[in-house]
Design an enzyme around this catalytic site. Structure first.
Site, PDB file in Angstrom:
ATOM      1  CG  LEU A  44      -2.015  -1.070   1.268  1.00 54.36           C
ATOM      2  CD1 LEU A  44      -2.770  -0.987   2.591  1.00 54.36           C
ATOM      3  CD2 LEU A  44      -2.977  -0.938   0.093  1.00 54.36           C
ATOM      4  N   GLY A  50       8.701   2.470   7.282  1.00 55.67           N
ATOM      5  CA  GLY A  50       8.688   1.061   6.917  1.00 55.67           C
ATOM      6  C   GLY A  50       7.769   0.851   5.727  1.00 55.67           C
ATOM      7  CG  ASP A 128      -4.325   9.884   1.536  1.00 56.73           C
ATOM      8  OD1 ASP A 128      -4.595  10.917   0.905  1.00 56.73           O
ATOM      9  OD2 ASP A 128      -3.317   9.188   1.268  1.00 56.73           O
ATOM     10  CG  ASP A 167       3.183  13.435  10.903  1.00 54.87           C
ATOM     11  OD1 ASP A 167       3.247  14.612  10.472  1.00 54.87           O
ATOM     12  OD2 ASP A 167       3.573  12.446  10.250  1.00 54.87           O
TER      13      ASP A 167
END
Length: 313
Positions: A44, A50, A128, A167
């Site tokens: 994805l 990572g 998103d 964040d």
């Protein structure tokens, strides 16, 4: 209709936090292997955090996200009540995971010799907020208000659980297109909430407050409000207000789109240069702009027609 669903979520409030002592996950070596419990799918996304893969939980075909974090990239560690040393991200996710829908839930985790694997919920269909705005441009204020209210409640929930996200940005907000719900994701830059000053920051610089740029110091709550101001501007103008450090330090806000005076006032209040001048979460919730009505369904249906197949039916 997505917007009417968003409107129906306005009553949501931060839920009780998860008690770490109540749900202890066994260390990875005591579990069935990850491969026997989850089917790993396509990548994805990847980055400094990572890599994240789509996946399916074999037992019930539940869609999940499988996040791999290499141990040598982990700078902040924490400890579970049973003494297990884990990435701070695991500690934070366990604290905020609950019945509250506005924060991504940690379902499980595994430790490997060189990495940790986090199993997270994965709503479908989803997009998103960054991609949502990129495809559609600046959002109408009614839609922005519905999203912003949910983000605010998600951040309040985190703070009530003793967690500072650090964040808050459009890329870390998922929109569940079938339900009209948002989910705050990626706690990899987060920390335990405290009243004293922070002197470290690993979030996104263009969302960081001027006190961090100038002095490398900030308080968690007022810095979060600054990030919320950046986010709201991004929603109603289609892009962030500041790109460079000197712009953040000056804090002069210019609106590139036609934005109501009430919305402008809220954004500028959140982006006050002095942290003590910024509103509290409660003051944001009670701001006149936050009390506005959503568009009638017919108008919103036109606006949201291209969200996803069947989402505006």
């Amino acid at each position: 209709m997505l917007l009417s669903k968003i409107n129906s979520l306005a009553h949501l409030r931060a839920a009780p936090c998860n008690d770490l002592h109540a749900t202890k996950l066994a260390p990875g070596k005591e579990k069935e292997p990850l491969e026997s419990q989850y089917q790993v799918g396509p990548l994805l996304g990847s980055g400094g955090f990572g890599s994240v893969y789509s996946g399916i939980r074999v037992a019930d075909n539940l869609p999940v996200a499988i996040k791999h974090v290499e141990k040598d990239r982990i700078s902040d560690w924490g400890e579970l009540p049973n003494g297990t040393r884990v990435p701070m991200e695991v500690v934070l996710l366990k604290k905020v995971s609950s019945d509250f829908s506005g924060v991504i839930r940690l379902l499980d985790w595994f430790e490997r010799p060189d990495s940790f694997v986090l199993i997270l919920e994965r709503p479908e269909p989803v997009q998103d907020l960054f991609d949502f705005i990129t495809e559609r441009g600046a959002l109408q204020e009614d839609l922005a208000r519905g999203f912003f209210w949910q983000v605010l409640e998600a951040v309040r929930h985190c703070h009530n659980c003793g967690v500072l996200h650090r964040d808050i940005k459009d890329e870390n907000i998922l929109i569940d297109l079938s339900r009209g719900e948002i989910k705050l994701i990626d706690f990899g830059s987060g920390a335990l909430l405290k009243d004293t000053v922070y002197t470290d920051f690993d979030g996104t610089r263009v969302y960081s407050p001027p006190e961090w740029i100038r002095y490398h110091r900030y308080h968690g709550r007022s810095a979060a409000v600054w990030s919320l101001g950046i986010l709201l501007y991004d929603m109603v103008c289609g892009d962030i207000p500041f790109e460079h450090d000197e712009e953040i330090i000056k804090g002069q806000v210019f609106f590139r789109q036609t934005v109501s005076s009430e919305c402008q006032h809220l954004i500028k209040w959140c982006l006050s240069l002095r942290p003590s001048d910024r509103p509290s979460f409660e003051e944001i919730r009670n701001h006149p702009w936050m009390q506005g009505d959503l568009l009638p369904q017919a108008a919103s249906e036109i606006h949201l027609h291209s969200l996803s197949p069947g989402s505006s039916k």
